[in-house]
Design an enzyme around this catalytic site. Structure first.
Site, PDB file in Angstrom:
ATOM      1  NE  ARG A 116       0.513   1.292   4.564  1.00 40.88           N
ATOM      2  CZ  ARG A 116       1.175   2.290   5.057  1.00 40.88           C
ATOM      3  NH1 ARG A 116       2.019   3.075   4.459  1.00 40.88           N
ATOM      4  NH2 ARG A 116       1.470   2.050   6.446  1.00 40.88           N
ATOM      5  CD  GLU A 215      -1.722   6.622  10.288  1.00 39.09           C
ATOM      6  OE1 GLU A 215      -2.305   5.865  10.928  1.00 39.09           O
ATOM      7  OE2 GLU A 215      -0.552   7.006   9.739  1.00 39.09           O
ATOM      8  NE  ARG A 219      -2.231   4.915   4.667  1.00 37.48           N
ATOM      9  CZ  ARG A 219      -1.830   4.569   5.870  1.00 37.48           C
ATOM     10  NH1 ARG A 219      -2.046   3.295   6.253  1.00 37.48           N
ATOM     11  NH2 ARG A 219      -1.394   5.374   6.827  1.00 37.48           N
ATOM     12  CB  CYS A 261       1.750   8.598  10.720  1.00 40.23           C
ATOM     13  SG  CYS A 261       2.975   7.653  11.837  1.00 40.23           S
ATOM     14  CB  THR A 263       6.395   5.883  10.732  1.00 40.91           C
ATOM     15  OG1 THR A 263       4.871   5.698  10.436  1.00 40.91           O
ATOM     16  CG2 THR A 263       6.436   6.248  12.147  1.00 40.91           C
ATOM     17  NE  ARG A 270       1.828  -2.202   6.893  1.00 40.47           N
ATOM     18  CZ  ARG A 270       1.894  -3.232   7.271  1.00 40.47           C
ATOM     19  NH1 ARG A 270       2.610  -3.957   7.569  1.00 40.47           N
ATOM     20  NH2 ARG A 270       0.638  -3.913   7.199  1.00 40.47           N
ATOM     21  NE  ARG A 299       2.720  -2.322  11.016  1.00 44.57           N
ATOM     22  CZ  ARG A 299       2.394  -1.295  10.582  1.00 44.57           C
ATOM     23  NH1 ARG A 299       1.201  -1.511  10.004  1.00 44.57           N
ATOM     24  NH2 ARG A 299       2.876  -0.266  10.527  1.00 44.57           N
ATOM     25  CD  GLU A 304       1.571   0.681  13.480  1.00 47.47           C
ATOM     26  OE1 GLU A 304       0.800   1.317  13.128  1.00 47.47           O
ATOM     27  OE2 GLU A 304       2.826   1.029  13.809  1.00 47.47           O
TER      28      GLU A 304
END
Ligand code: ADP
Ligand code: ILO
Length: 348
Positions: A116, A215, A219, A261, A263, A270, A299, A304
């Site tokens: 993603r 988030e 995505r 975020c 990260t 990811r 994970r 997560e």
């Protein structure tokens, strides 16, 4: 929302990157600043303050947050990605540059592969600072674009507001949809006006999916059963291409794609497999050592902060910024090859 007027002493017991890098001096320097979207330090740190078990603990409300709160964000970005202030980001989404033959052709270990990326629209506030009307406009505009896709990417948009509870839960159980009520997102202000403006688009086979307004605003996801990483990446690259030709996404030469975020900055990618490693799961130190060498994150299989079940892990690239998309997937592929090799040795 967050009203941190004094230094949040409670973070001193946390091992988050926020706790490590928010010194009292930095707090004093940044506490009264506000971005163009009225985003404050108190909002940026609230998730980590409310959730001491955070790994990172901070969120940006807009692109300007990364400049205005740089004394806090920069060391966090450096520690997570190894990317310093002078470094530039680079992109490469060309599947021809990826060398990722299926590491598990017999289908013994890898259950599924998912890649993603996150995207946010240029010029709009990020999720923690956006209002209901803007969020709903994004849902409208992006779902309209997606519903015009053709070929393998053609599909249907399902808004969370109209979805039955049974459909929602089955999409979550099958790993296609985000959960409701995540406490990290809640404290970051990302669940405001829930469920309005949120939803999921997917093609018939559920191999191409787009989450709207979780988030991040988008995505973009490609996934399928088994370990054909090359095919999953190729589909994702074509979906990104289709969307990028119609929407301008927030991007900077230094931080790459801008995400809420830190990260996720950079490629915002990811790439993961769900993989069964029963012997390594009895040797978690060894599992973690291999993960470290190949820059992998481990994970549980329900996302997560979830745990592993029956020796099945979600293994993904950890680095996302300062390396290309191809390198992110290469990290994951090469690490998975090493994990399978060790798993086979332990089984003997
Ligand atoms: P992210 O969207 O940041 O990757 P999560 O870790 O929350 O976030 O994962 C979202 C969902 O995707 C979860 O249901 C998770 O189990 C599922 N998922 C992740 N990787 C895979 C995979 N390789 N195969 C199937 N499902 C996956
Ligand atoms: N804020 C959470 C999650 C950080 C990284 N993951 C995501 C989904 N952005 C934490 O700090 O543990």
């Amino acid at each position: 929302m967050a009203k941190t007027q004094e230094y949040p002493m409670s973070i001193e017991d946390s091992s988050s990157l926020l706790a490590k890098h928010l010194t009292k001096e930095i707090f004093e320097k940044l506490r009264d600043k506000r971005t163009v979207n009225d985003y404050t330090l108190a909002q940026a740190i609230n998730s980590g303050v409310q959730n001491p078990d955070s790994g990172t603990g901070v969120y940006a409300g807009d692109e300007q947050s990364y400049e205005m709160f740089a004394p806090l964000f920069d060391p966090i970005i450096y520690e997570y990605h190894g990317h310093s202030k002078e470094d530039k980001h680079q992109s490469d989404l060309n599947p021809a540059n990826l060398k990722a033959p299926n590491p598990d052709k017999e289908g013994k270990y890898i259950l599924s592969t998912r890649i993603r990326v996150a995207r946010n629209i240029q010029g709009l506030p990020l999720g923690p600072a956006i209002d209901k009307a803007k969020r709903e406009n994004i849902e409208q505009d992006i779902s309209n674009i997606l519903c015009r896709s053709r070929g393998e990417l053609a599909g249907t948009y399902y808004s969370l507001s109209n979805m039955s509870e049974a459909d929602r839960l089955s999409l979550i159980t099958d790993h296609f949809l985000f959960k409701a009520g995540d406490r990290f997102l809640q404290a970051a202000g990302l669940n405001q006006d829930w469920p309005s403006g949120r939803g999921i688009f997917h093609n018939t086979d559920k191999t191409f999916l787009v989450w709207i307004n979780e988030e991040d605003q988008l995505r973009i996801i490609s996934m399928q059963n088994g370990g054909d990483i090359q095919e999953v990446f190729t589909r994702l690259a074509s979906a990104i291409d289709m969307l990028s030709s119609q929407v301008k996404f927030a991007y900077s030469d230094h931080l790459g794609y801008i995400t809420s975020c830190p990260t996720n900055l950079g490629t915002a990618m990811r790439a993961s497999v769900h993989i069964r490693l029963p012997n390594l799961s009895d040797n978690t130190q060894e599992l973690e050592a291999i993960a470290k060498i190949y820059h992998l994150q481990i994970r549980g299989i329900h996302g997560e902060h979830s745990s592993s079940e029956d020796g099945v892990y979600d293994i993904s690239n950890k680095r996302r910024l300062g390396i290309t998309e191809v390198q992110c997937v290469q990290d994951m592929h090469d690490g998975v090859v090493a994990l399978i090799k060790r798993e086979q040795e332990l089984a003997r």
